[in-house]
Design a protein around this motif. Structure first.
Motif, PDB file in Angstrom:
ATOM      1  N   GLY A  48      10.500  40.532  27.695  1.00 15.24           N
ATOM      2  CA  GLY A  48      10.217  41.655  28.568  1.00 15.24           C
ATOM      3  C   GLY A  48      11.071  42.835  28.175  1.00 15.24           C
ATOM      4  O   GLY A  48      12.222  42.672  27.766  1.00 15.24           O
ATOM      5  N   TYR A  49      10.490  44.019  28.271  1.00 18.87           N
ATOM      6  CA  TYR A  49      11.234  45.247  28.038  1.00 18.87           C
ATOM      7  C   TYR A  49      11.426  45.956  29.362  1.00 18.87           C
ATOM      8  O   TYR A  49      10.503  46.020  30.186  1.00 18.87           O
ATOM      9  CB  TYR A  49      10.469  46.184  27.101  1.00 18.87           C
ATOM     10  CG  TYR A  49      10.495  45.785  25.650  1.00 18.87           C
ATOM     11  CD1 TYR A  49      11.601  46.065  24.853  1.00 18.87           C
ATOM     12  CD2 TYR A  49       9.411  45.150  25.071  1.00 18.87           C
ATOM     13  CE1 TYR A  49      11.626  45.707  23.520  1.00 18.87           C
ATOM     14  CE2 TYR A  49       9.425  44.790  23.736  1.00 18.87           C
ATOM     15  CZ  TYR A  49      10.525  45.078  22.961  1.00 18.87           C
ATOM     16  OH  TYR A  49      10.558  44.731  21.637  1.00 18.87           O
ATOM     17  N   SER A  50      12.618  46.478  29.569  1.00 16.09           N
ATOM     18  CA  SER A  50      12.882  47.331  30.723  1.00 16.09           C
ATOM     19  C   SER A  50      13.591  48.573  30.201  1.00 16.09           C
ATOM     20  O   SER A  50      14.107  48.584  29.079  1.00 16.09           O
ATOM     21  CB  SER A  50      13.726  46.608  31.767  1.00 16.09           C
ATOM     22  OG  SER A  50      14.948  46.200  31.217  1.00 16.09           O
ATOM     23  N   CYS A  51      13.604  49.617  31.024  1.00 12.86           N
ATOM     24  CA  CYS A  51      14.215  50.854  30.550  1.00 12.86           C
ATOM     25  C   CYS A  51      14.905  51.596  31.675  1.00 12.86           C
ATOM     26  O   CYS A  51      14.618  51.389  32.860  1.00 12.86           O
ATOM     27  CB  CYS A  51      13.173  51.747  29.890  1.00 12.86           C
ATOM     28  SG  CYS A  51      11.955  52.448  31.015  1.00 12.86           S
ATOM     29  N   HIS A  52      15.778  52.472  31.288  1.00 12.91           N
ATOM     30  CA  HIS A  52      16.442  53.389  32.201  1.00 12.91           C
ATOM     31  C   HIS A  52      15.438  54.506  32.535  1.00 12.91           C
ATOM     32  O   HIS A  52      14.573  54.822  31.709  1.00 12.91           O
ATOM     33  CB  HIS A  52      17.681  53.966  31.503  1.00 12.91           C
ATOM     34  CG  HIS A  52      18.538  54.770  32.404  1.00 12.91           C
ATOM     35  ND1 HIS A  52      18.332  56.124  32.591  1.00 12.91           N
ATOM     36  CD2 HIS A  52      19.604  54.427  33.169  1.00 12.91           C
ATOM     37  CE1 HIS A  52      19.236  56.580  33.436  1.00 12.91           C
ATOM     38  NE2 HIS A  52      20.023  55.569  33.799  1.00 12.91           N
ATOM     39  N   PRO A  53      15.536  55.112  33.715  1.00 12.91           N
ATOM     40  CA  PRO A  53      14.613  56.212  34.055  1.00 12.91           C
ATOM     41  C   PRO A  53      14.634  57.381  33.062  1.00 12.91           C
ATOM     42  O   PRO A  53      13.664  58.132  32.960  1.00 12.91           O
ATOM     43  CB  PRO A  53      15.099  56.665  35.437  1.00 12.91           C
ATOM     44  CG  PRO A  53      15.757  55.465  36.017  1.00 12.91           C
ATOM     45  CD  PRO A  53      16.388  54.742  34.851  1.00 12.91           C
ATOM     46  N   SER A  54      15.704  57.517  32.303  1.00 11.56           N
ATOM     47  CA  SER A  54      15.804  58.609  31.324  1.00 11.56           C
ATOM     48  C   SER A  54      15.156  58.276  29.977  1.00 11.56           C
ATOM     49  O   SER A  54      15.192  59.111  29.063  1.00 11.56           O
ATOM     50  CB  SER A  54      17.272  58.954  31.087  1.00 11.56           C
ATOM     51  OG  SER A  54      17.922  57.884  30.411  1.00 11.56           O
ATOM     52  N   ALA A  55      14.572  57.108  29.826  1.00 12.04           N
ATOM     53  CA  ALA A  55      14.076  56.663  28.514  1.00 12.04           C
ATOM     54  C   ALA A  55      13.082  57.639  27.889  1.00 12.04           C
ATOM     55  O   ALA A  55      13.186  57.959  26.699  1.00 12.04           O
ATOM     56  CB  ALA A  55      13.461  55.274  28.621  1.00 12.04           C
ATOM     57  N   GLU A  56      12.128  58.112  28.661  1.00 11.38           N
ATOM     58  CA  GLU A  56      11.128  59.020  28.090  1.00 11.38           C
ATOM     59  C   GLU A  56      11.767  60.346  27.660  1.00 11.38           C
ATOM     60  O   GLU A  56      11.443  60.875  26.594  1.00 11.38           O
ATOM     61  CB  GLU A  56      10.006  59.260  29.098  1.00 11.38           C
ATOM     62  CG  GLU A  56       8.742  59.747  28.448  1.00 11.38           C
ATOM     63  CD  GLU A  56       7.551  59.639  29.373  1.00 11.38           C
ATOM     64  OE1 GLU A  56       7.080  60.690  29.844  1.00 11.38           O
ATOM     65  OE2 GLU A  56       7.083  58.498  29.619  1.00 11.38           O
TER      66      GLU A  56
END
Length: 153
Positions: free
Chosen positions: A64-72
């Motif tokens: 699974g991949y998760s990201c920080h809200p700033s990723a984009e």
């Protein structure tokens, strides 16, 4: 800054960042390829990252991949740096988050430049910098029941 000639097609496009995204749904190679179409580009380099069935000598069942809200926003920053350093006509990058299975597409990046060598170099820089600088984390589940979090991408 990359060396450029006086012909307009040799210079970077006005707004070359055409597509940036972090998505929970399946990624489309065709969408990314279409996004970088440019009549002045003699080369398009495209990279597709997929989920493999092993890592570090262990069998991978899923991840699974998760990201920080700033990723984009970080993806855009990385893309804009690639554009500043290479004669990019068009650039696109999308990354998947959520649960993925073996063989699923995790990331697709593409760069269009006047010449193939420039396209290869810019595409390599884009995927390498995305992997090292964008806050996206991978959680792997191995067939022996163990798990592992991997830093960025």
């Amino acid at each position: 800054m990359a060396e450029m000639s006086e012909h307009p097609g040799e210079r970077a496009a006005q707004d070359p960042v055409k597509l940036i995204g972090v998505r929970e749904s399946a990624l489309s190679v065709d969408e990314v390829f279409r996004a970088v179409g440019d009549a002045a580009a003699g080369g398009i380099a495209l990279f597709v990252g997929t989920v493999r069935n092993h890592d570090g000598g262990a069998d991978v069942d899923a991840l699974g991949y998760s990201c920080h809200p700033s990723a984009e926003a970080e993806m855009r920053r990385v893309a804009e740096k690639v554009v500043a350093d290479h004669p990019v006509r068009a650039l696109a990058a999308v990354h998947r988050v959520g649960e993925l299975g073996v063989g699923d597409i995790a990331v697709v990046v593409a760069v269009a430049c006047p010449h193939r060598a420039e396209a290869f170099e810019a595409c390599r820089k884009l995927i390498d910098d995305l992997k090292h600088e964008v806050p996206i984390w991978k959680h792997q589940t191995f067939s022996d029941g163990t798990e592992e979090w991997v830093g960025a991408c």
